[in-house]
Design an enzyme around this catalytic site. Structure first.
Site, PDB file in Angstrom:
ATOM      1  N   HIS A 138       0.845  -1.202   0.000  1.00  0.00           N
ATOM      2  CA  HIS A 138       0.000   0.000   0.000  1.00  0.00           C
ATOM      3  C   HIS A 138       0.881   1.253   0.000  1.00  0.00           C
ATOM      4  O   HIS A 138       0.631   2.212  -0.732  1.00  0.00           O
ATOM      5  CB  HIS A 138      -0.859   0.081   1.275  1.00  0.00           C
ATOM      6  CG  HIS A 138      -1.913  -0.972   1.415  1.00  0.00           C
ATOM      7  ND1 HIS A 138      -2.082  -1.696   2.582  1.00  0.00           N
ATOM      8  CD2 HIS A 138      -2.881  -1.383   0.566  1.00  0.00           C
ATOM      9  CE1 HIS A 138      -3.109  -2.516   2.434  1.00  0.00           C
ATOM     10  NE2 HIS A 138      -3.609  -2.358   1.222  1.00  0.00           N
ATOM     11  N   ARG A 158      -2.591  -5.680  -7.963  1.00  0.00           N
ATOM     12  CA  ARG A 158      -1.517  -6.668  -7.782  1.00  0.00           C
ATOM     13  C   ARG A 158      -1.660  -7.719  -8.873  1.00  0.00           C
ATOM     14  O   ARG A 158      -1.525  -7.421 -10.039  1.00  0.00           O
ATOM     15  CB  ARG A 158      -1.613  -7.282  -6.372  1.00  0.00           C
ATOM     16  CG  ARG A 158      -1.381  -6.265  -5.264  1.00  0.00           C
ATOM     17  CD  ARG A 158      -1.828  -6.796  -3.937  1.00  0.00           C
ATOM     18  NE  ARG A 158      -3.256  -7.047  -3.945  1.00  0.00           N
ATOM     19  CZ  ARG A 158      -3.982  -7.442  -2.913  1.00  0.00           C
ATOM     20  NH1 ARG A 158      -3.389  -7.666  -1.767  1.00  0.00           N
ATOM     21  NH2 ARG A 158      -5.282  -7.626  -3.013  1.00  0.00           N
ATOM     22  N   SER A 171      -3.128  -7.481   3.226  1.00  0.00           N
ATOM     23  CA  SER A 171      -3.341  -7.335   4.672  1.00  0.00           C
ATOM     24  C   SER A 171      -3.787  -8.668   5.268  1.00  0.00           C
ATOM     25  O   SER A 171      -3.374  -9.034   6.367  1.00  0.00           O
ATOM     26  CB  SER A 171      -4.414  -6.275   4.938  1.00  0.00           C
ATOM     27  OG  SER A 171      -4.007  -5.029   4.434  1.00  0.00           O
TER      28      SER A 171
END
Ligand code: PNS
Length: 163
Positions: free
Chosen positions: A17, A92, A130
């Site tokens: 991020h 991604r 995450s």
């Protein structure tokens, strides 16, 4: 003002991020990182929104044109409130595409004046998320180098408490 927003749940922020935020900060005059409350995502975030904001604020303290704020409700309404004309999302692997494409289409339908743009992840962070970070930390693995050091410590403390 050439202002962009980088929205997300950031539970917690990863170095992937932060790479996207930093690259956006080089392209736009001002970048607002908008941290969604996301109370329902994945059974509820591990970290409260104020904690998630604080982790990012600390990590971007060297970037003078980046600010961080929480948001609730519709993303396009937040964009209107802060007068951001561009939503920046990181992409991604190809697995991100379908969800991001759907969100971009829906946001466009809600407000055609707000453009969604994507910044491709660098290969080093292409498989970083995450959720993966939390899973590794939950099982006692090291997430050093994947998240800021303060997040490493907070994960250990939070997950240790939870045991
Ligand atoms: O970290 P994430 O999961 O990629 O972030 C997703 C987020 C918070 C950007 C997205 O869920 C969002 O925009 N939430 C606000 C609600 C909204 O505007 N929904 C309409 C678009 S689908």
């Amino acid at each position: 003002m050439n202002r962009a927003m980088c929205p997300g749940t950031f539970d917690p922020v990863t170095n992937g991020h932060l790479d996207v935020i930093e690259r956006a900060s080089m392209l736009f005059g001002e970048v607002v990182v908008a941290v969604a409350l996301s109370p329902d995502k994945g059974g509820g975030p591990l970290f409260g929104v104020e904690e998630r904001v604080a982790f990012i604020e600390e990590a971007v303290s060297g970037l003078s044109n980046v600010t961080v704020q929480p948001f609730d409700g519709l993303l396009v309404e937040c964009a209107q409130e802060i007068d951001a004309k561009v939503i920046i999302k990181g992409l991604r692997a190809v697995t991100d595409f379908e969800r991001e494409f759907q969100m971009a289409q829906l946001n466009y339908r809600l407000d055609k004046t707000v453009e969604t743009m994507f910044i491709m992840s660098i290969p080093e962070y292409a498989y970083l998320s995450s959720s993966a970070v939390k899973e590794i930390a939950r099982h006692g693995g090291s997430v050093k180098g994947l998240v800021p050091d303060a997040v490493c410590e907070a994960l250990a403390a939070r997950l240790h408490q939870a045991r």
